[in-house]
Write an enzyme that holds these catalytic residues in place. Sequence first.
Site, PDB file in Angstrom:
ATOM      1  N   HIS A 203     -35.191  65.449-134.671  1.00  0.00           N
ATOM      2  CA  HIS A 203     -35.404  66.887-134.781  1.00  0.00           C
ATOM      3  C   HIS A 203     -35.072  67.639-133.497  1.00  0.00           C
ATOM      4  CE1 HIS A 203     -38.766  65.413-137.664  1.00  0.00           C
ATOM      5  NE2 HIS A 203     -37.627  65.511-138.304  1.00  0.00           N
TER       6      HIS A 203
ATOM      7  N   TYR B 144     -47.867  65.925-128.483  1.00  0.00           N
ATOM      8  CA  TYR B 144     -46.828  66.466-127.605  1.00  0.00           C
ATOM      9  C   TYR B 144     -46.998  67.954-127.390  1.00  0.00           C
ATOM     10  CZ  TYR B 144     -44.202  67.467-131.960  1.00  0.00           C
ATOM     11  OH  TYR B 144     -43.821  67.890-133.205  1.00  0.00           O
TER      12      TYR B 144
ATOM     13  N   ASN C 236     -49.002  69.713-130.307  1.00  0.00           N
ATOM     14  CA  ASN C 236     -48.886  69.147-131.651  1.00  0.00           C
ATOM     15  C   ASN C 236     -49.467  67.743-131.670  1.00  0.00           C
ATOM     16  OD1 ASN C 236     -47.299  71.384-132.723  1.00  0.00           O
ATOM     17  ND2 ASN C 236     -45.681  70.632-131.399  1.00  0.00           N
TER      18      ASN C 236
ATOM     19  N   LYS D 237     -40.206  68.955-124.572  1.00  0.00           N
ATOM     20  CA  LYS D 237     -41.412  68.303-125.100  1.00  0.00           C
ATOM     21  C   LYS D 237     -41.929  67.277-124.106  1.00  0.00           C
ATOM     22  CE  LYS D 237     -39.901  68.694-129.901  1.00  0.00           C
ATOM     23  NZ  LYS D 237     -39.409  67.951-131.071  1.00  0.00           N
TER      24      LYS D 237
ATOM     25  N   GLN E 128     -47.381  75.341-127.049  1.00  0.00           N
ATOM     26  CA  GLN E 128     -47.896  74.760-128.283  1.00  0.00           C
ATOM     27  C   GLN E 128     -48.161  73.278-128.085  1.00  0.00           C
ATOM     28  OE1 GLN E 128     -45.610  75.951-131.737  1.00  0.00           O
ATOM     29  NE2 GLN E 128     -46.012  74.014-132.769  1.00  0.00           N
TER      30      GLN E 128
ATOM     31  N   GLU F  53     -34.885  75.003-136.995  1.00  0.00           N
ATOM     32  CA  GLU F  53     -34.975  73.541-136.944  1.00  0.00           C
ATOM     33  C   GLU F  53     -33.736  72.889-137.547  1.00  0.00           C
ATOM     34  OE1 GLU F  53     -38.323  70.178-137.610  1.00  0.00           O
ATOM     35  OE2 GLU F  53     -38.094  71.600-139.244  1.00  0.00           O
TER      36      GLU F  53
ATOM     37  N   GLU G  32     -55.473  61.727-116.183  1.00  0.00           N
ATOM     38  CA  GLU G  32     -55.127  63.143-116.259  1.00  0.00           C
ATOM     39  C   GLU G  32     -53.837  63.237-117.055  1.00  0.00           C
ATOM     40  OE1 GLU G  32     -53.917  65.624-112.651  1.00  0.00           O
ATOM     41  OE2 GLU G  32     -56.090  65.935-112.776  1.00  0.00           O
TER      42      GLU G  32
ATOM     43  N   LYS H 188     -36.715  65.466-146.084  1.00  0.00           N
ATOM     44  CA  LYS H 188     -36.006  66.350-145.152  1.00  0.00           C
ATOM     45  C   LYS H 188     -35.190  65.533-144.152  1.00  0.00           C
ATOM     46  CE  LYS H 188     -37.932  68.117-141.510  1.00  0.00           C
ATOM     47  NZ  LYS H 188     -38.689  68.839-140.522  1.00  0.00           N
ATOM     48  N   ASP H 189     -35.800  64.486-143.595  1.00  0.00           N
ATOM     49  CA  ASP H 189     -35.100  63.666-142.600  1.00  0.00           C
ATOM     50  C   ASP H 189     -33.983  62.838-143.231  1.00  0.00           C
ATOM     51  OD1 ASP H 189     -36.724  64.780-140.719  1.00  0.00           O
ATOM     52  OD2 ASP H 189     -37.907  62.978-140.334  1.00  0.00           O
TER      53      ASP H 189
ATOM     54  N   HIS I  39     -35.021  64.615-131.022  1.00  0.00           N
ATOM     55  CA  HIS I  39     -36.147  63.707-130.772  1.00  0.00           C
ATOM     56  C   HIS I  39     -36.634  63.095-132.081  1.00  0.00           C
ATOM     57  CE1 HIS I  39     -40.681  63.292-130.328  1.00  0.00           C
ATOM     58  NE2 HIS I  39     -40.189  62.365-129.546  1.00  0.00           N
TER      59      HIS I  39
ATOM     60  N   ARG J 131     -66.803  51.041-118.908  1.00  0.00           N
ATOM     61  CA  ARG J 131     -67.075  52.109-119.888  1.00  0.00           C
ATOM     62  C   ARG J 131     -65.836  52.529-120.648  1.00  0.00           C
ATOM     63  NH1 ARG J 131     -68.727  56.639-116.139  1.00  0.00           N
ATOM     64  NH2 ARG J 131     -67.050  55.629-115.006  1.00  0.00           N
TER      65      ARG J 131
ATOM     66  N   ARG K 246     -39.679  59.346-137.931  1.00  0.00           N
ATOM     67  CA  ARG K 246     -39.564  60.810-137.921  1.00  0.00           C
ATOM     68  C   ARG K 246     -38.400  61.204-137.017  1.00  0.00           C
ATOM     69  NH1 ARG K 246     -44.343  63.499-139.769  1.00  0.00           N
ATOM     70  NH2 ARG K 246     -46.077  62.054-140.079  1.00  0.00           N
TER      71      ARG K 246
END
Length: 190
Positions: free
Chosen positions: A71, A140, A58, A80, A56, A151, A38, A176-177, A127, A33, A68
């Site tokens: 950061h 995450y 994301n 994270k 939080q 940031e 977990e 930005k990066d 990261h 199936r 990316r």
Amino acid sequence: MSAVPAMVEVLRKIPMSLAGAFVLEPRVFGDERGFFLESYNEQTMADVGIRERFVQDNHSCSQRNVLRGLHYQIGKPQGKLVRVAEGEILDVIVDLRRSSPTFGSWEAVRLSGENHRMLWIPAGFAHGFSVKSQKAHVLYKATDFYAPQQERTVAWNDPELKIDWELDGDPIVSAKDQRGLAFRDAETFA
């Protein structure tokens, strides 16, 4: 007297070379199936050393060759717990803790929807990731809220760090990066 069933290892902890960071490999229960795993259990995480409270969740979706990062948040650092639900990424972390024996070092790990691995990144690391599949869904959990004014970004292509992103062509990097600071100029942690 009844026999007590043996505890089933539901999460395997795999150390990394960077102090405090590690990979988690959950036990996957699969059949015709599909599968079940977990992805988070507070007690199991505490047992492997993650006692931080997550505030939080994301979810990002990116196409092949998107890069990316790198950061981090300086005033409200985030730990994270990263995993990939679909696709594959090369996840990269850089230790920004001056008191750490691995300060200024980086390490990379492949996370995918197939290997089900998770990466624990303690607060004090930068990261980033590059996407290896056609598309990747990255999920995450974070230990502090996103604070845009806190940031910071370290340049993904910093010549001092010399990160091997295992790129297949030119990376797709946000404006930005592209403005990330050199590692030597970046704000760091005590």
